[in-house]
Design an enzyme around this catalytic site. Structure first.
Site, PDB file in Angstrom:
ATOM      1  N   LYS A   1       0.882  -1.171   0.000  1.00  0.00           N
ATOM      2  CA  LYS A   1       0.000   0.000   0.000  1.00  0.00           C
ATOM      3  C   LYS A   1       0.913   1.212   0.000  1.00  0.00           C
ATOM      4  O   LYS A   1       1.482   1.583   1.017  1.00  0.00           O
ATOM      5  CB  LYS A   1      -0.883  -0.017   1.268  1.00  0.00           C
ATOM      6  CG  LYS A   1      -2.217   0.672   1.119  1.00  0.00           C
ATOM      7  CD  LYS A   1      -2.156   2.150   0.776  1.00  0.00           C
ATOM      8  CE  LYS A   1      -1.868   3.013   1.983  1.00  0.00           C
ATOM      9  NZ  LYS A   1      -1.790   4.452   1.627  1.00  0.00           N
TER      10      LYS A   1
ATOM     11  N   GLY B   1       7.366   5.308   8.119  1.00  0.00           N
ATOM     12  CA  GLY B   1       6.523   6.503   8.214  1.00  0.00           C
ATOM     13  C   GLY B   1       6.612   7.097   9.604  1.00  0.00           C
ATOM     14  O   GLY B   1       7.641   6.981  10.278  1.00  0.00           O
ATOM     15  N   SER B   2       5.525   7.731  10.041  1.00  0.00           N
ATOM     16  CA  SER B   2       5.554   8.476  11.293  1.00  0.00           C
ATOM     17  C   SER B   2       5.333   7.552  12.502  1.00  0.00           C
ATOM     18  O   SER B   2       4.670   6.523  12.387  1.00  0.00           O
ATOM     19  CB  SER B   2       4.482   9.556  11.273  1.00  0.00           C
ATOM     20  OG  SER B   2       3.213   8.956  11.114  1.00  0.00           O
TER      21      SER B   2
ATOM     22  N   THR C   1       1.515   6.766  13.222  1.00  0.00           N
ATOM     23  CA  THR C   1       0.931   5.761  12.330  1.00  0.00           C
ATOM     24  C   THR C   1       1.559   4.396  12.611  1.00  0.00           C
ATOM     25  O   THR C   1       0.884   3.364  12.558  1.00  0.00           O
ATOM     26  CB  THR C   1       1.122   6.190  10.859  1.00  0.00           C
ATOM     27  OG1 THR C   1       0.471   7.452  10.684  1.00  0.00           O
ATOM     28  CG2 THR C   1       0.517   5.185   9.896  1.00  0.00           C
ATOM     29  N   GLY C   2       2.853   4.405  12.953  1.00  0.00           N
ATOM     30  CA  GLY C   2       3.527   3.150  13.314  1.00  0.00           C
ATOM     31  C   GLY C   2       2.843   2.469  14.482  1.00  0.00           C
ATOM     32  O   GLY C   2       2.644   1.246  14.491  1.00  0.00           O
TER      33      GLY C   2
ATOM     34  N   GLU D   1      10.123   1.474  10.695  1.00  0.00           N
ATOM     35  CA  GLU D   1      11.144   2.500  10.464  1.00  0.00           C
ATOM     36  C   GLU D   1      10.426   3.832  10.595  1.00  0.00           C
ATOM     37  O   GLU D   1       9.632   4.203   9.728  1.00  0.00           O
ATOM     38  CB  GLU D   1      11.749   2.291   9.078  1.00  0.00           C
ATOM     39  CG  GLU D   1      13.101   2.943   8.949  1.00  0.00           C
ATOM     40  CD  GLU D   1      12.990   4.378   8.531  1.00  0.00           C
ATOM     41  OE1 GLU D   1      12.835   5.248   9.427  1.00  0.00           O
ATOM     42  OE2 GLU D   1      13.047   4.650   7.334  1.00  0.00           O
TER      43      GLU D   1
ATOM     44  N   CYS E   1      13.742  10.409   6.381  1.00  0.00           N
ATOM     45  CA  CYS E   1      13.731   9.895   7.762  1.00  0.00           C
ATOM     46  C   CYS E   1      15.092  10.068   8.409  1.00  0.00           C
ATOM     47  O   CYS E   1      15.191  10.334   9.593  1.00  0.00           O
ATOM     48  CB  CYS E   1      13.286   8.442   7.788  1.00  0.00           C
ATOM     49  SG  CYS E   1      14.007   7.453   6.493  1.00  0.00           S
TER      50      CYS E   1
ATOM     51  N   GLU F   1      10.556  15.557  14.900  1.00  0.00           N
ATOM     52  CA  GLU F   1      10.885  15.503  13.480  1.00  0.00           C
ATOM     53  C   GLU F   1      10.066  16.585  12.762  1.00  0.00           C
ATOM     54  O   GLU F   1       8.841  16.596  12.854  1.00  0.00           O
ATOM     55  CB  GLU F   1      10.503  14.115  12.966  1.00  0.00           C
ATOM     56  CG  GLU F   1      10.945  13.819  11.566  1.00  0.00           C
ATOM     57  CD  GLU F   1      10.705  12.357  11.176  1.00  0.00           C
ATOM     58  OE1 GLU F   1       9.597  11.847  11.430  1.00  0.00           O
ATOM     59  OE2 GLU F   1      11.620  11.737  10.621  1.00  0.00           O
TER      60      GLU F   1
END
Ligand code: NAP
Ligand code: MG
Length: 495
Positions: free
Chosen positions: A189, A242-243, A246-247, A264, A298, A397
């Site tokens: 996705k 990703g963030s 969301t992780g 990651e 990242c 970040e």
């Protein structure tokens, strides 16, 4: 309301071809027929559309991946044959390099040369994992008399890959390269902001000899297609970049089925510049590490820690360089392009405003080209000095072209500051003192430490991943093959 995309804006066959899902070896639209507009970040204009995949599309893709895993021929192919498919894919990516680079650059707004760099890395990933497929093997363990015990590396089964918008070609390649090399099948996705090259690569994988159902792509929104995929009981393993927020959501969804994950999740990576460093060597690397991809990396070097005796001189030179930086549309191949979307541009602008309100001095600001299109999401680079390490800018970040400078005295304080966030992804250490290189590198808590260098995104051979809030598991290099497989122990009692 979805407007019909202006197909006259499609410039290449690749852009047209990329507007579908890949499920069971077929190029298909979403079952609902719904689509999402695709805009170019440089001017905000819609130039394509992608299927708005939802649960039904994810169900179909997972079923197809499961069938391909269980029935074959993928699962019955030798590792060497799987490797050859990846090697052929590498060749096809190389053949289509120009088209893919242009598509990536238009879809993400990254400068043209970064599109080229990303394709070059993708070619290498598929080449590397193609060659590695038949070299990841198990071992034999000395055991009881009359027994033989061996270990083998087994694929997880169906791997779900959830890919962000910042480096789709590269991140897809490191996920797909390692997952396919080990014999898994895939449902990917991509981020709805940058899906086009992912679809195109899956199509090229079919041409390379990937059997139908082995490499599926469903485009759509994270909250719809992404959530359906990460919590799907037919998925055996989830890998995500990703963030952190969301992780967490993805890990919770995967935990519902007790599935393993690789995460990651970004960083607040420091570059530590000691007074004895080769400053001429450090300066361009420090600038590039935060400017590359507009800071949407990242592993961006988003903090620079400078030793007191050279602090003034070094930050003055950094400021001079920042002032010369210009954000421009992707096709002008300037210092940096626009940010990915309005939300990201607003988020970065808000963090800059917050830092200004906190009173941190702006040492320099770059600019946005005067004639940059109005609809683009441009942000001029900003260098902040004397940042409070505990402030949002010191800890969070930004994912934009914003560098925070700090000063320190001596190794002890350097290490404390460098390790003083919840992240731990990458670090740079600049010093000519050999003993200090080793001491400091050893004490930094990060998945990668560079000494007199900095590798934002580079080095496909190098294991990569985080400590703490930056995530867990390792991608890239040979080590990724371990994440993408599990050890099976088999014991024979032969008397
Ligand atoms: P994000 O939410 O982490 O998105 C990354 C991927 O996850 C996208 O494919 C996204 O799909 C998908 N996703 C979102 N919600 C999901 C859910 N509930 N379940 C499953 N998948 C889901 O990142 P973002 O919102 O685009 O960016 C926000 C911040 O994340 C950035 O400012 C940056 O700090 C960080 N970020 C870090 C990296 C990195 O490389 N470490 C990359 C991107 C962003 P959709 O985009 O289609 O919704
Ligand atoms: Mg886009």
């Amino acid at each position: 309301m979805l407007k019909t995309p202006d197909t006259t804006l499609l410039r290449t066959v690749a852009e047209e071809r990329a507007a579908l899902n890949v499920i069971g070896g077929k190029m298909v639209g979403a079952k609902s027929g719904a689509r999402i507009e695709v805009a170019c970040p440089s001017d905000g204009r819609v130039f394509a559309s992608i299927p708005r995949g939802e649960t039904a599309d994810i169900d179909a893709a997972v079923a197809s991946a499961r069938h391909a895993f269980e029935v074959g021929p993928w699962s019955r192919m030798t590792a060497t044959e799987r490797g050859r498919v990846l090697t052929r894919l590498s060749g096809l990516v190389e053949q289509h390099a120009d088209e893919l680079a242009a598509l990536e650059s238009r879809d993400t707004g990254k400068p043209a040369r970064q599109g080229v760099a990303d394709v070059t890395a993708a070619i290498r990933y598929y080449e590397y994992y193609g060659a590695a497929a038949d070299k990841a093997h198990g071992s034999q363990i000395p055991f009881l008399e009359g027994y033989t015990a061996i270990t083998t590396r087994e694929p997880h089964g169906v791997v779900a890959g959830i890919i962000p918008w910042n480096y789709p070609l590269q991140i897809l390649a490191r996920v797909a390269g390692a997952a396919l090399a080990m014999g898994n099948t895939l449902v990917v996705k991509p981020a709805e902001d940058a899906s086009l090259t992912t679809v195109r690569i899956a199509e090229l994988a079919l041409e390379a000899g990937c059997p139908p159902g082995v490499f599926n792509v469903v485009t759509g929104y994270g909250a719809e297609a992404g959530a359906a995929l990460s919590g799907h009981p037919g998925v055996d393993y989830v890998t995500f970049t990703g963030s952190p927020g969301t992780g967490t959501a993805i890990q919770q969804a995967a935990a519902g089925n007790n599935r393993g994950v690789t995460m990651e999740l970004g960083g607040k990576s420091p570059q530590i510049v000691f007074a004895d460093a080769d400053l001429d060597a450090a300066l361009p690397v420090v600038v590039n590490a935060i400017i590359q991809n507009g800071g949407q990396t990242c592993s961006a070097g988003s903090r620079v820690l400078v030793e007191k005796p050279i602090h003034e001189e070094f930050t003055a030179e950094l400021a001079r360089r920042f002032e010369a930086l210009v954000a421009e549309p992707h096709d002008r191949d300037g210092d940096l392009g626009p940010l990915i979307n309005t939300r990201q541009a607003e988020r970065v602008a808000a963090m800059i405003a917050e830092a200004e309100a906190a009173g941190f001095p702006v040492l320099a600001k770059g600019s946005v080209a005067d004639d940059a299109p109005q609809g683009g999401h441009y942000q001029a680079p900003v260098l902040f000095g004397a940042v409070d390490p505990l402030s949002a800018l010191g800890q969070e970040e930004v994912f934009g072209p914003v560098l925070a400078a700090f000063s320190f005295e001596g190794e002890e304080e350097a290490v404390r500051l460098a390790n003083g966030t919840e992240y731990g992804l990458v670090a740079g250490v600049w010093t000519r003192d050999g003993g200090r290189q080793h001491r400091v590198a050893k004490r930094i808590r990060a998945g990668q430490v560079y000494v007199n260098a900095y590798g934002a995104g580079g080095g496909i051979e190098l294991p990569f991943g985080g400590f703490g809030r930056s995530g867990h598991g390792r991608e890239k290099g040979f080590e990724a093959l371990m994440d993408m497989s599990a050890t099976k122990t088999t014991v024979f009692n032969h008397g």
